[in-house]
Design a protein around this motif. Structure first.
Motif, PDB file in Angstrom:
ATOM      1  N   GLY A   5       0.824  -1.207   0.000  1.00 14.19           N
ATOM      2  CA  GLY A   5       0.000   0.000   0.000  1.00 14.19           C
ATOM      3  C   GLY A   5       0.858   1.256   0.000  1.00 14.19           C
ATOM      4  O   GLY A   5       0.646   2.182  -0.788  1.00 14.19           O
ATOM      5  N   ILE A   6       1.847   1.289   0.896  1.00 12.19           N
ATOM      6  CA  ILE A   6       2.679   2.498   1.045  1.00 12.19           C
ATOM      7  C   ILE A   6       3.566   2.700  -0.191  1.00 12.19           C
ATOM      8  O   ILE A   6       3.635   3.800  -0.747  1.00 12.19           O
ATOM      9  N   GLU A   7       4.230   1.630  -0.635  1.00 12.15           N
ATOM     10  CA  GLU A   7       5.148   1.810  -1.773  1.00 12.15           C
ATOM     11  C   GLU A   7       4.406   2.150  -3.068  1.00 12.15           C
ATOM     12  O   GLU A   7       4.895   2.946  -3.877  1.00 12.15           O
ATOM     13  N   SER A   8       3.239   1.549  -3.276  1.00  8.10           N
ATOM     14  CA  SER A   8       2.496   1.863  -4.507  1.00  8.10           C
ATOM     15  C   SER A   8       1.960   3.289  -4.453  1.00  8.10           C
ATOM     16  O   SER A   8       1.843   3.959  -5.483  1.00  8.10           O
TER      17      SER A   8
ATOM     18  N   GLU B  22      -4.163   5.130  -6.471  1.00  8.02           N
ATOM     19  CA  GLU B  22      -4.092   5.796  -5.155  1.00  8.02           C
ATOM     20  C   GLU B  22      -5.247   5.389  -4.245  1.00  8.02           C
ATOM     21  O   GLU B  22      -5.069   5.218  -3.033  1.00  8.02           O
ATOM     22  N   VAL B  23      -6.426   5.257  -4.828  1.00 12.59           N
ATOM     23  CA  VAL B  23      -7.601   4.876  -4.038  1.00 12.59           C
ATOM     24  C   VAL B  23      -7.366   3.516  -3.375  1.00 12.59           C
ATOM     25  O   VAL B  23      -7.621   3.323  -2.179  1.00 12.59           O
ATOM     26  N   HIS B  24      -6.859   2.576  -4.172  1.00 13.37           N
ATOM     27  CA  HIS B  24      -6.598   1.231  -3.634  1.00 13.37           C
ATOM     28  C   HIS B  24      -5.454   1.264  -2.609  1.00 13.37           C
ATOM     29  O   HIS B  24      -5.511   0.569  -1.590  1.00 13.37           O
ATOM     30  N   SER B  25      -4.423   2.039  -2.866  1.00  7.82           N
ATOM     31  CA  SER B  25      -3.273   2.102  -1.942  1.00  7.82           C
ATOM     32  C   SER B  25      -3.717   2.600  -0.577  1.00  7.82           C
ATOM     33  O   SER B  25      -3.394   1.991   0.459  1.00  7.82           O
TER      34      SER B  25
ATOM     35  N   VAL C 298      13.408   3.171   4.377  1.00  5.61           N
ATOM     36  CA  VAL C 298      13.148   3.666   3.017  1.00  5.61           C
ATOM     37  C   VAL C 298      12.175   4.846   3.072  1.00  5.61           C
ATOM     38  O   VAL C 298      12.332   5.830   2.340  1.00  5.61           O
ATOM     39  N   MET C 299      11.193   4.786   3.982  1.00  6.78           N
ATOM     40  CA  MET C 299      10.273   5.924   4.136  1.00  6.78           C
ATOM     41  C   MET C 299      11.044   7.177   4.559  1.00  6.78           C
ATOM     42  O   MET C 299      10.813   8.276   4.027  1.00  6.78           O
TER      43      MET C 299
END
Ligand SMILES: [Fe+2]
Length: 348
Positions: A164-167, A178-181, A253-254
């Motif tokens: 979710g975060i990386e996408s 973005e909606v799905h992430s 990485v964040m």
């Protein structure tokens, strides 16, 4: 049918067979797959597929079973070595019909156009990307998540959160992904603690099954980032668990990416349920990173890369391999190999 001994021991394959028999379908069961599926396993599975005169594939299991089935599908109609199909759109001939039934609540492989297979000669993970790798049917059933142990629930759940975060911060993200992430992030943050705490919390299993599905829809189209590029390569070299490697690497990485897209990380903090009113985007991003760290430790994932067998002599090779990984191309901050080396060191 591609599955593994753990799934069979849990009784899930036995429960599926009557549905297949009801349709008068003949089947053969292949279980020669291990976590981080290997090139030789895909070859053995393909030989089995041919000798049993199969014409379609059902994968029942985690990401490893599903990716192994995808590899068998590729070789069954395209021939050659699985290495020939590494990269984007190398698959020429159509694949046999594929049904995927995920059992881990994290992989997303059941809806993604990716397959990740270990090249045992080079000790790297190869990523195959093609629309033809998307299974024709994906069945999401939260009941299947009730037999795995707390550690597997934690590590595969962190894989979903990482997807979710990386996408969401990916250079290839769009308004549709973005909606799905964001939904995947929201659901993982709501469902992962209770899902790890109890095998029988069906509401939490349902939440994690949905998170995994949303995350898969997102990353299949938006791809991923440096966490996956690096985690893949540790997995390829040392055969260590994918989800736990992501969980270890993700906060570093964040932190590395935060400066180039603080508004993205602020939105992630909001999806995680953090009250971001009054915070700058950078402060909200740091709050998201802190929340990832506390979630990871709350669910019992406290090992670091050195605990998983990584030593300093491996870091140069791991870093070079990560630079070549398909997921590195969409990381929002363009990394040098020296920066990847530093990231590996921080996670030791
Ligand atoms: Fe993943």
């Amino acid at each position: 049918m591609v599955s593994d001994p753990g799934i069979i021991a849990a009784g899930w394959l036995e429960q599926m067979l009557p549905f297949v028999e009801q349709e008068n379908l003949q089947y053969a069961i292949w279980t020669g797959v291990t976590p981080n599926p290997k090139d030789h396993e895909v070859e053995a599975g393909t030989a089995f597929y041919h000798t049993q005169r199969c014409d379609s594939l059902i994968a029942l299991g985690g990401g490893s079973c599903i990716d192994a089935a995808k590899g068998i599908a590729v070789l069954s109609t395209n021939g050659g070595h699985i290495r020939d199909y590494e990269g984007i759109d190398k698959i020429i001939r159509p694949l046999p019909p594929m049904v995927a039934v995920p059992t881990t609540g994290g992989t997303g492989a059941d809806v993604s156009q990716f397959a990740v297979i270990t090249d045992t000669a080079r000790r790297i993970k190869m990523t195959l990307i093609s629309k033809s790798l998307i299974p024709d049917i994906s069945i999401t059933d939260p009941l299947l998540l009730t037999t795995k142990d707390a550690w597997l629930t934690a590590s595969t759940g962190m894989d979903a959160l990482t997807h979710g975060i990386e996408s969401y911060v990916s250079l290839a993200a769009t308004f549709l992904t973005e909606v799905h992430s964001l939904r995947a992030i929201e659901l993982a943050c709501a469902g992962l603690r209770p899902s790890v705490a109890s095998r029988d919390d069906l509401a939490a299993k349902d939440t994690m099954a949905r998170s995994s599905l949303h995350a898969g829809m997102a990353f299949s189209n938006a791809v991923l980032g440096a966490t996956h590029a690096m985690a893949h390569q540790v997995g390829g070299m040392l055969d260590q668990p994918h989800g736990e490697l992501n969980a270890i690497l993700l906060p570093y990485v964040m932190e590395y990416n935060l400066a180039v897209c603080p508004e993205r990380y602020a939105a992630i903090a909001g999806a995680m349920g953090i009250d971001i009113r009054g915070l700058t985007q950078i402060e909200a991003g740091h709050a998201a990173i802190a929340a990832v760290r506390s979630l990871t430790s709350d669910i019992g994932l406290t090992r670091r890369l050195s605990d998983l067998g990584v030593n300093e002599t491996m870091i140069p090779t791991l870093s070079e391999n990560a630079m070549r990984d398909a997921c590195m191309a969409t990381n929002p901050r363009s990394a040098t190999v020296e920066e990847v080396v530093r990231l590996f060191y921080t996670a030791m």
